[in-house]
Every structure is written in C-alpha cells, then in structure tokens.
Design a protein around this motif. Structure first.
Motif, PDB file in Angstrom:
ATOM      1  N   PRO A 145       0.831  -1.216   0.000  1.00  9.34           N
ATOM      2  CA  PRO A 145       0.000   0.000   0.000  1.00  9.34           C
ATOM      3  C   PRO A 145       0.860   1.258   0.000  1.00  9.34           C
ATOM      4  O   PRO A 145       1.972   1.272   0.568  1.00  9.34           O
ATOM      5  CB  PRO A 145      -0.803  -0.122   1.296  1.00  9.34           C
ATOM      6  N   LYS A 146       0.365   2.313  -0.608  1.00  7.69           N
ATOM      7  CA  LYS A 146       1.134   3.550  -0.761  1.00  7.69           C
ATOM      8  C   LYS A 146       1.553   4.130   0.596  1.00  7.69           C
ATOM      9  O   LYS A 146       2.707   4.540   0.772  1.00  7.69           O
ATOM     10  CB  LYS A 146       0.327   4.582  -1.530  1.00  7.69           C
ATOM     11  N   ASP A 147       0.646   4.168   1.573  1.00  6.66           N
ATOM     12  CA  ASP A 147       1.002   4.760   2.859  1.00  6.66           C
ATOM     13  C   ASP A 147       2.060   3.932   3.580  1.00  6.66           C
ATOM     14  O   ASP A 147       2.928   4.467   4.276  1.00  6.66           O
ATOM     15  CB  ASP A 147      -0.238   4.946   3.742  1.00  6.66           C
ATOM     16  N   THR A 148       2.009   2.601   3.380  1.00  8.88           N
ATOM     17  CA  THR A 148       3.028   1.728   3.977  1.00  8.88           C
ATOM     18  C   THR A 148       4.386   1.967   3.328  1.00  8.88           C
ATOM     19  O   THR A 148       5.422   2.047   4.016  1.00  8.88           O
ATOM     20  CB  THR A 148       2.626   0.247   3.823  1.00  8.88           C
ATOM     21  N   ALA A 149       4.398   2.084   2.004  1.00 11.25           N
ATOM     22  CA  ALA A 149       5.656   2.334   1.290  1.00 11.25           C
ATOM     23  C   ALA A 149       6.260   3.669   1.713  1.00 11.25           C
ATOM     24  O   ALA A 149       7.480   3.777   1.919  1.00 11.25           O
ATOM     25  CB  ALA A 149       5.408   2.314  -0.218  1.00 11.25           C
ATOM     26  N   GLU A 150       5.419   4.689   1.861  1.00  8.15           N
ATOM     27  CA  GLU A 150       5.920   6.006   2.267  1.00  8.15           C
ATOM     28  C   GLU A 150       6.494   5.971   3.676  1.00  8.15           C
ATOM     29  O   GLU A 150       7.525   6.594   3.955  1.00  8.15           O
ATOM     30  CB  GLU A 150       4.800   7.037   2.175  1.00  8.15           C
ATOM     31  N   LEU A 151       5.831   5.229   4.578  1.00  7.03           N
ATOM     32  CA  LEU A 151       6.342   5.098   5.949  1.00  7.03           C
ATOM     33  C   LEU A 151       7.690   4.387   5.946  1.00  7.03           C
ATOM     34  O   LEU A 151       8.629   4.796   6.642  1.00  7.03           O
ATOM     35  CB  LEU A 151       5.331   4.330   6.799  1.00  7.03           C
ATOM     36  N   ALA A 152       7.804   3.329   5.151  1.00  8.05           N
ATOM     37  CA  ALA A 152       9.067   2.596   5.070  1.00  8.05           C
ATOM     38  C   ALA A 152      10.180   3.471   4.511  1.00  8.05           C
ATOM     39  O   ALA A 152      11.295   3.501   5.040  1.00  8.05           O
ATOM     40  CB  ALA A 152       8.883   1.347   4.206  1.00  8.05           C
ATOM     41  N   ASN A 185      10.084  -3.682   9.177  1.00  8.33           N
ATOM     42  CA  ASN A 185       8.955  -4.353   9.821  1.00  8.33           C
ATOM     43  C   ASN A 185       7.594  -3.982   9.229  1.00  8.33           C
ATOM     44  O   ASN A 185       6.650  -4.753   9.339  1.00  8.33           O
ATOM     45  CB  ASN A 185       8.951  -4.067  11.324  1.00  8.33           C
ATOM     46  N   VAL A 186       7.486  -2.811   8.625  1.00  6.84           N
ATOM     47  CA  VAL A 186       6.179  -2.431   8.073  1.00  6.84           C
ATOM     48  C   VAL A 186       5.935  -3.027   6.693  1.00  6.84           C
ATOM     49  O   VAL A 186       4.805  -3.018   6.212  1.00  6.84           O
ATOM     50  CB  VAL A 186       6.024  -0.895   8.010  1.00  6.84           C
ATOM     51  N   ALA A 191       8.265  -9.336   7.082  1.00  4.38           N
ATOM     52  CA  ALA A 191       7.395 -10.004   8.055  1.00  4.38           C
ATOM     53  C   ALA A 191       7.983 -11.263   8.693  1.00  4.38           C
ATOM     54  O   ALA A 191       7.792 -11.492   9.888  1.00  4.38           O
ATOM     55  CB  ALA A 191       6.049 -10.324   7.405  1.00  4.38           C
ATOM     56  N   PRO A 192       8.710 -12.129   7.956  1.00  2.00           N
ATOM     57  CA  PRO A 192       9.194 -13.368   8.580  1.00  2.00           C
ATOM     58  C   PRO A 192      10.069 -13.141   9.817  1.00  2.00           C
ATOM     59  O   PRO A 192      10.016 -13.919  10.763  1.00  2.00           O
ATOM     60  CB  PRO A 192       9.995 -14.037   7.453  1.00  2.00           C
ATOM     61  N   GLU A 193      10.875 -12.078   9.823  1.00  2.00           N
ATOM     62  CA  GLU A 193      11.753 -11.815  10.977  1.00  2.00           C
ATOM     63  C   GLU A 193      11.231 -10.682  11.851  1.00  2.00           C
ATOM     64  O   GLU A 193      11.976 -10.133  12.671  1.00  2.00           O
ATOM     65  CB  GLU A 193      13.167 -11.449  10.506  1.00  2.00           C
ATOM     66  N   ARG A 194       9.977 -10.317  11.702  1.00  2.00           N
ATOM     67  CA  ARG A 194       9.469  -9.114  12.377  1.00  2.00           C
ATOM     68  C   ARG A 194       9.723  -9.136  13.885  1.00  2.00           C
ATOM     69  O   ARG A 194      10.227  -8.161  14.455  1.00  2.00           O
ATOM     70  CB  ARG A 194       7.972  -8.966  12.104  1.00  2.00           C
ATOM     71  N   LEU A 235       8.911   1.704  17.385  1.00  2.00           N
ATOM     72  CA  LEU A 235       9.871   0.697  17.831  1.00  2.00           C
ATOM     73  C   LEU A 235       9.384   0.037  19.119  1.00  2.00           C
ATOM     74  O   LEU A 235       9.430  -1.194  19.258  1.00  2.00           O
ATOM     75  CB  LEU A 235      11.243   1.331  18.051  1.00  2.00           C
ATOM     76  N   ASN A 236       8.925   0.846  20.060  1.00  4.51           N
ATOM     77  CA  ASN A 236       8.418   0.294  21.316  1.00  4.51           C
ATOM     78  C   ASN A 236       7.216  -0.615  21.082  1.00  4.51           C
ATOM     79  O   ASN A 236       7.090  -1.682  21.709  1.00  4.51           O
ATOM     80  CB  ASN A 236       8.042   1.423  22.273  1.00  4.51           C
ATOM     81  N   GLN A 237       6.345  -0.202  20.174  1.00  6.35           N
ATOM     82  CA  GLN A 237       5.182  -1.032  19.846  1.00  6.35           C
ATOM     83  C   GLN A 237       5.609  -2.363  19.240  1.00  6.35           C
ATOM     84  O   GLN A 237       5.072  -3.425  19.579  1.00  6.35           O
ATOM     85  CB  GLN A 237       4.271  -0.283  18.878  1.00  6.35           C
TER      86      GLN A 237
END
Length: 246
Positions: A145-152, A185-186, A191-194, A235-237
């Motif tokens: 998703p676009k918002d996920t890519a931008e966050l990453a 992680n996003v 995901a496999p090593e999250r 990070l804490n989450q």
C-alpha cells in the motif's frame, strides 16, 4: 573570512585530549566546512604539524561519515550533514568549537574520528530479510500500500551518521534503531523476521552501551534526514508486540 577554531585534539584512544586553538584566514563563504578544515590541514602540514584527523567519504550528504559537533550541535547550525554545511552560515571573526561525537558507545579513535561500528553491529543483528537466492523477484510481485511504502521510505532515509546519539543527553541510539527496524517491519518482505528482528536489534543496542531513551527529542531535531520521533514509539510497539508473538 578570518576565523578562530577551537578543535579537539587527541592522539589516540588512550591519550589525553584537549581543545587546541587555530586561526585560519582567507576562508570563502562558499567553502564547505570540510573544505575549510582541509585548508587548515594544508597549513598545519606546511608547518610540520600533525593535521586534524576527521572522517569523511562522499561529501554529498549521503554517507554520514563526516559527523562532528560544531558549536555544541551535531553537524552544526544547519539541519544537514557536516559536509553540506557551508561557511556562509558563519560570520567573519567567529570562534568555532569543533568536537567529536560524545557518547560512551563511540570511543574516540583520533581527534574528530570516533568508532561508530556499534551501529553496524546493531544493523548486523537484524537488518535483513529472508530472500531466496537467484534472480531478483519481480518488483510488483508483492503489493505494498502507498502509505506503507511512504512510511518505510521515510525511515529508510537514515544514513547511520550517529547525530541522534551525539545529540541525545543519554547517548541513546533509539532513533537509529527505530529507523532500521520500522522500515523493514512495516513491509511484507520483512514479516518473517518481524519479531526476532526487533528483539535482536534492541538487545544489541543495549549490549553496545548506548543510553536509554527519555524522549527529550534532541535526536529528531539533530537528524539531517528528518527521521521522525514517532519512529521510537513504533519501535516500542514492535518490541512489545514481539514479546506477545515470538
């Protein structure tokens, strides 16, 4: 421009250090801060003195190797890397203090050079994804998703310069670690090593001797790439989530 420089000189990790005063003249406002130090070093070499040791590589604001504290601020008065700081941001006759990063996890090697390999070890403990060997997968094979890519991408901009550590009164590496954890992680590829990633990187950060975070916010203020302070909460989450879902 004529300037007075007070520079930290230290012959080696175990040698005592002190601020040493130098005067430089004929400095162009269009020079970068590192070019100004080059000018000083040329004069020192001609006088038969040891040049000031400092780290640098790309001089394009990409690698972050050039980090130093200028007048008490990581990378200096502008929100950029030291190599992209220009002398026009100073005034003729100024006195400028230049020091290395100050953090327990960054021991001084010589003068303005510090050992930042602790950051490399944090990355090495979890900054990777599981990927099959062979040719690269098709770029559109995994929808993001676009918002996920931008966050990453926002967190992937971290260049690992260590300014966040140098600016933090506790010498914490939380913002750096957050950037390296969140941008992987996003994404579905991470995901496999999250869970194992965040635990391993936080544990390595603590083992390297970085201080704890007390949310003073100096790290985000000093970051030349604008990594947001909210990355630390993410990070804490992620860390708490990993304790519930190994």
């Amino acid at each position: 421009m004529n300037l007075t420089l007070r520079i930290w000189r230290q012959a080696g990790p175990d040698a005592p250090g002190a601020m040493t005063e130098y005067r430089v003249s004929g400095i162009s406002p269009d020079m970068s801060f590192l070019e100004m130090l080059d000018t000083l070093n040329e004069e020192l070499i001609l006088r038969g003195e040891q040049p000031v040791a400092f780290d640098h590589d790309c001089r394009e604001g990409i690698c972050g190797a050039c980090g130093m504290v200028i007048n008490g601020r990581a990378h200096g008065p502008e929100r950029t890397t030291t190599c992209q700081l220009h002398m026009r941001h100073f005034e003729d006759g100024d006195t400028i203090d230049v020091e290395p990063w100050r953090a327990g996890a960054f021991p001084v090697v010589k003068d303005l050079v510090v050992d930042r390999t602790a950051l490399d070890r944090i990355i090495g403990s979890g900054g990777y994804i599981t990927a099959p060997t062979g040719s690269a997968p098709e770029a559109h094979a995994t929808p993001v998703p676009k918002d996920t890519a931008e966050l990453a991408f926002e967190h992937a901009e971290c260049i690992g310069c260590g300014a966040c550590v140098a600016a933090c009164p506790n010498g914490s590496a939380m913002l750096f670690t957050a950037a390296k954890v969140v941008h992987l992680n996003v994404l579905p590829q991470g995901a496999p090593e999250r869970g194992s990633r965040v635990r391993s990187m936080v544990e390595t950060m603590d083992a390297e001797g970085f201080g704890g975070c007390t949310n003073t916010g100096e790290c985000a203020t000093a970051c030349p790439k604008g990594i947001p302070l909210t990355g630390i909460s993410r990070l804490n989450q992620e860390y708490l989530r990993s304790l519930r879902r190994p």
